[in-house]
Design a protein around this motif. Structure first.
Motif, PDB file in Angstrom:
ATOM      1  N   GLY A 130       0.771  -1.165  -0.128  1.00 18.03           N
ATOM      2  CA  GLY A 130       0.038   0.054   0.102  1.00 18.03           C
ATOM      3  C   GLY A 130       0.930   1.301   0.021  1.00 18.03           C
ATOM      4  O   GLY A 130       2.054   1.259   0.608  1.00 18.03           O
ATOM      5  N   THR A 131       0.147   2.412  -0.729  1.00 20.21           N
ATOM      6  CA  THR A 131       1.180   3.523  -0.653  1.00 20.21           C
ATOM      7  C   THR A 131       0.188   4.669  -0.741  1.00 20.21           C
ATOM      8  O   THR A 131      -0.853   4.673  -1.233  1.00 20.21           O
ATOM      9  N   GLY A 132       0.626   5.940  -0.261  1.00 23.21           N
ATOM     10  CA  GLY A 132      -0.198   7.213  -0.690  1.00 23.21           C
ATOM     11  C   GLY A 132       0.429   7.682  -2.246  1.00 23.21           C
ATOM     12  O   GLY A 132       1.592   7.054  -2.732  1.00 23.21           O
ATOM     13  N   GLU A 133      -0.259   8.490  -2.568  1.00 21.47           N
ATOM     14  CA  GLU A 133      -0.181   8.695  -4.029  1.00 21.47           C
ATOM     15  C   GLU A 133       1.223   9.369  -4.468  1.00 21.47           C
ATOM     16  O   GLU A 133       1.954   9.342  -5.354  1.00 21.47           O
ATOM     17  N   VAL A 134       1.429  10.545  -3.334  1.00 21.64           N
ATOM     18  CA  VAL A 134       2.683  11.041  -3.522  1.00 21.64           C
ATOM     19  C   VAL A 134       4.062  10.400  -3.432  1.00 21.64           C
ATOM     20  O   VAL A 134       4.991  10.664  -4.346  1.00 21.64           O
ATOM     21  N   TRP A 135       3.922   9.439  -2.602  1.00 24.44           N
ATOM     22  CA  TRP A 135       5.137   8.327  -2.463  1.00 24.44           C
ATOM     23  C   TRP A 135       5.225   7.539  -3.808  1.00 24.44           C
ATOM     24  O   TRP A 135       6.158   7.098  -4.042  1.00 24.44           O
ATOM     25  N   TRP A 136       3.980   7.252  -4.169  1.00 24.49           N
ATOM     26  CA  TRP A 136       4.154   6.480  -5.537  1.00 24.49           C
ATOM     27  C   TRP A 136       4.873   7.153  -6.613  1.00 24.49           C
ATOM     28  O   TRP A 136       5.767   6.635  -7.272  1.00 24.49           O
ATOM     29  N   GLU A 137       4.441   8.658  -6.741  1.00 25.56           N
ATOM     30  CA  GLU A 137       5.125   9.401  -7.757  1.00 25.56           C
ATOM     31  C   GLU A 137       6.601   9.694  -7.365  1.00 25.56           C
ATOM     32  O   GLU A 137       7.499   9.761  -8.492  1.00 25.56           O
ATOM     33  N   ARG A 138       6.915   9.581  -6.040  1.00 22.64           N
ATOM     34  CA  ARG A 138       8.476  10.091  -5.833  1.00 22.64           C
ATOM     35  C   ARG A 138       9.262   8.904  -5.916  1.00 22.64           C
ATOM     36  O   ARG A 138      10.346   9.182  -6.281  1.00 22.64           O
ATOM     37  N   PHE A 139       8.942   7.736  -5.321  1.00 24.74           N
ATOM     38  CA  PHE A 139       9.876   6.711  -5.160  1.00 24.74           C
ATOM     39  C   PHE A 139       9.385   5.257  -5.284  1.00 24.74           C
ATOM     40  O   PHE A 139      10.105   4.569  -5.659  1.00 24.74           O
ATOM     41  N   VAL A 140       8.140   5.091  -4.869  1.00 23.79           N
ATOM     42  CA  VAL A 140       7.380   3.762  -4.985  1.00 23.79           C
ATOM     43  C   VAL A 140       7.366   3.063  -6.329  1.00 23.79           C
ATOM     44  O   VAL A 140       7.818   2.023  -6.674  1.00 23.79           O
ATOM     45  N   ARG A 141       7.144   4.082  -7.379  1.00 29.49           N
ATOM     46  CA  ARG A 141       6.806   3.472  -8.767  1.00 29.49           C
ATOM     47  C   ARG A 141       8.388   2.837  -9.043  1.00 29.49           C
ATOM     48  O   ARG A 141       8.359   1.845  -9.704  1.00 29.49           O
ATOM     49  N   GLN A 142       9.344   3.580  -8.941  1.00 28.47           N
ATOM     50  CA  GLN A 142      10.690   3.050  -9.182  1.00 28.47           C
ATOM     51  C   GLN A 142      11.001   1.786  -8.716  1.00 28.47           C
ATOM     52  O   GLN A 142      11.560   0.955  -9.091  1.00 28.47           O
ATOM     53  N   HIS A 164       0.290  -6.720  -6.302  1.00 25.51           N
ATOM     54  CA  HIS A 164      -0.923  -6.001  -6.035  1.00 25.51           C
ATOM     55  C   HIS A 164      -0.349  -4.606  -5.409  1.00 25.51           C
ATOM     56  O   HIS A 164       0.225  -4.602  -4.383  1.00 25.51           O
ATOM     57  N   LEU A 165      -1.007  -3.426  -5.723  1.00 20.21           N
ATOM     58  CA  LEU A 165      -0.857  -2.239  -5.309  1.00 20.21           C
ATOM     59  C   LEU A 165      -2.157  -1.541  -4.724  1.00 20.21           C
ATOM     60  O   LEU A 165      -3.108  -1.709  -5.815  1.00 20.21           O
ATOM     61  N   GLU A 166      -2.097  -1.122  -3.650  1.00 20.50           N
ATOM     62  CA  GLU A 166      -3.391  -0.232  -3.210  1.00 20.50           C
ATOM     63  C   GLU A 166      -2.961   0.778  -2.654  1.00 20.50           C
ATOM     64  O   GLU A 166      -1.972   1.156  -2.079  1.00 20.50           O
ATOM     65  N   PHE A 167      -3.735   2.005  -2.916  1.00 19.10           N
ATOM     66  CA  PHE A 167      -3.669   3.396  -2.382  1.00 19.10           C
ATOM     67  C   PHE A 167      -4.604   3.474  -1.412  1.00 19.10           C
ATOM     68  O   PHE A 167      -5.584   3.282  -1.313  1.00 19.10           O
ATOM     69  N   GLY A 168      -4.198   4.489  -0.394  1.00 23.25           N
ATOM     70  CA  GLY A 168      -4.998   4.739   0.624  1.00 23.25           C
ATOM     71  C   GLY A 168      -4.223   5.749   1.599  1.00 23.25           C
ATOM     72  O   GLY A 168      -3.036   6.150   1.544  1.00 23.25           O
ATOM     73  N   ASN A 169      -5.211   6.146   2.627  1.00 25.71           N
ATOM     74  CA  ASN A 169      -4.276   6.954   3.699  1.00 25.71           C
ATOM     75  C   ASN A 169      -3.954   5.867   4.717  1.00 25.71           C
ATOM     76  O   ASN A 169      -3.953   4.802   4.857  1.00 25.71           O
ATOM     77  N   ASN A 170      -3.294   6.503   5.668  1.00 31.94           N
ATOM     78  CA  ASN A 170      -2.485   6.041   6.883  1.00 31.94           C
ATOM     79  C   ASN A 170      -3.469   4.703   7.336  1.00 31.94           C
ATOM     80  O   ASN A 170      -3.014   3.700   7.733  1.00 31.94           O
ATOM     81  N   LEU A 171      -4.548   5.468   7.823  1.00 31.25           N
ATOM     82  CA  LEU A 171      -5.448   4.433   8.863  1.00 31.25           C
ATOM     83  C   LEU A 171      -6.018   3.404   7.849  1.00 31.25           C
ATOM     84  O   LEU A 171      -6.140   2.158   8.580  1.00 31.25           O
ATOM     85  N   SER A 172      -6.430   3.602   6.864  1.00 33.85           N
ATOM     86  CA  SER A 172      -6.873   2.411   5.968  1.00 33.85           C
ATOM     87  C   SER A 172      -6.055   1.337   5.603  1.00 33.85           C
ATOM     88  O   SER A 172      -6.231   0.205   5.660  1.00 33.85           O
ATOM     89  N   LEU A 173      -4.613   2.016   5.406  1.00 35.79           N
ATOM     90  CA  LEU A 173      -3.622   1.071   5.195  1.00 35.79           C
ATOM     91  C   LEU A 173      -2.891   0.172   6.299  1.00 35.79           C
ATOM     92  O   LEU A 173      -2.934  -0.997   6.261  1.00 35.79           O
TER      93      LEU A 173
END
Length: 299
Positions: free
Chosen positions: A97-109, A124-133
């Motif tokens: 799981g990840t937040g969208e900004v972290w996906w853009e900055r380094f998770v995608r790579q 499997h990749l899941e986006f969400g906020n801290n509590l949901s993840l």
């Protein structure tokens, strides 16, 4: 499963209101289906259908049994899905799981690097906020996630936090916003609508020891709650709202027409990797190593 067959037969008849149409769907003979329904009624000790000249209809007992049957089938198929997912994860499938900004900055790579090393593994990749993840991690639905450190976690939330770097809270507005071109005072910010991107939901507060805090300062303020970063960016262009978000997103958001009008260096957050306590998977450790390598490009 015998019970699953009985439920399947019952639900087909309940759906069609007709034994023949249900038997055609189930590819069994009409007498066999009629016998199975009668046997089920005998086992339950109550009539589930009223027989009519042109078909059948549910009795009050039947309506209650249909709710039970639908719930049982949903749980059955959910369990089959979980078993299949467990088998795939034994062969290397990883769920993050990840937040969208972290996906853009380094998770995608990091994901790209991981898949180049493990091309046969499912992902499997899941986006969400801290509590949901956090909630999904504690239930075993994901293996790890990237996010801000959450304080005052419940004792039942058995997770480990591995810090990567820190960030500050920045306030973003559209480049046409009045605050985008003038020196910004904190009091000015409070005069505009607040946009909360991927806000926490009460349904996930069980991971916190004291639940979600109440912010009385927002009672008379216009607030937009948006569960998507890209939709939040659209909202900032459509309104004069202000959006608190990580200062690490400044470069990315600038390319999407936003500007950071204020950065509060007193509001510091820790970003890192959350994993479940007691679990030691090679795939998780391999991905964590890649995260730590790629995060060096943004700190």
């Amino acid at each position: 499963m015998a019970i699953n067959k009985s439920l399947k037969y019952f639900l087909a008849v309940a759906k069609h209101g007709n034994i023949k149409r249900a038997s055609d769907e189930l590819f069994i003979s009409q007498p066999s289906l009629t016998s199975a329904i009668k046997k089920l009624e005998s086992e339950m000790g109550a009539p589930l259908f009223n027989r009519l000249s042109k078909g059948v209809e549910l009795t009050p007992y039947g309506h209650k049994f249909r709710a039970f049957a639908q719930e049982q089938q949903e749980q059955y198929f959910s369990l089959k899905h979980q078993f299949n997912d467990m088998q795939q994860r034994q062969f290397g499938k990883i769920k993050i799981g990840t937040g969208e900004v972290w996906w853009e900055r380094f998770v995608r790579q990091s994901v790209e690097d991981y898949q180049s090393l493990n091309p046969a593994n499912s992902f499997h990749l899941e986006f969400g906020n801290n509590l949901s993840l956090l909630s999904h991690l504690t239930r075993g639905d994901i293996d790890l996630f990237i996010g801000h450190e959450v304080l005052e976690l419940s004792e039942d939330c058995r997770v480990a936090f591995h810090p990567l770097f820190q960030d500050y809270e920045a306030i973003y507005v559209s480049q046409q916003h009045p605050l985008a071109t003038t020196p910004t005072d904190v009091k000015q910010i409070d005069q505009y609508p607040l946009l909360r991107v991927t806000p926490n939901h009460p349904r996930h507060q069980s991971v916190l020891s004291n639940g979600l805090p109440h912010d009385s300062s927002l009672e008379e303020r216009v607030v937009y709650d948006v569960d998507s970063v890209l939709a939040s960016i659209d909202m900032l262009h459509m309104t004069q709202a202000v959006m608190p978000y990580s200062h690490r997103a400044e470069q990315w958001l600038a390319g999407l027409g936003l500007t950071a009008c204020h950065i509060d260096k007193n509001k510091v957050g820790n970003i890192g990797i959350y994993t479940k306590l007691g679990e030691h998977k090679h795939s998780v450790h391999e991905l964590m190593y890649l995260f730590k390598q790629n995060v060096e490009s943004i700190v």
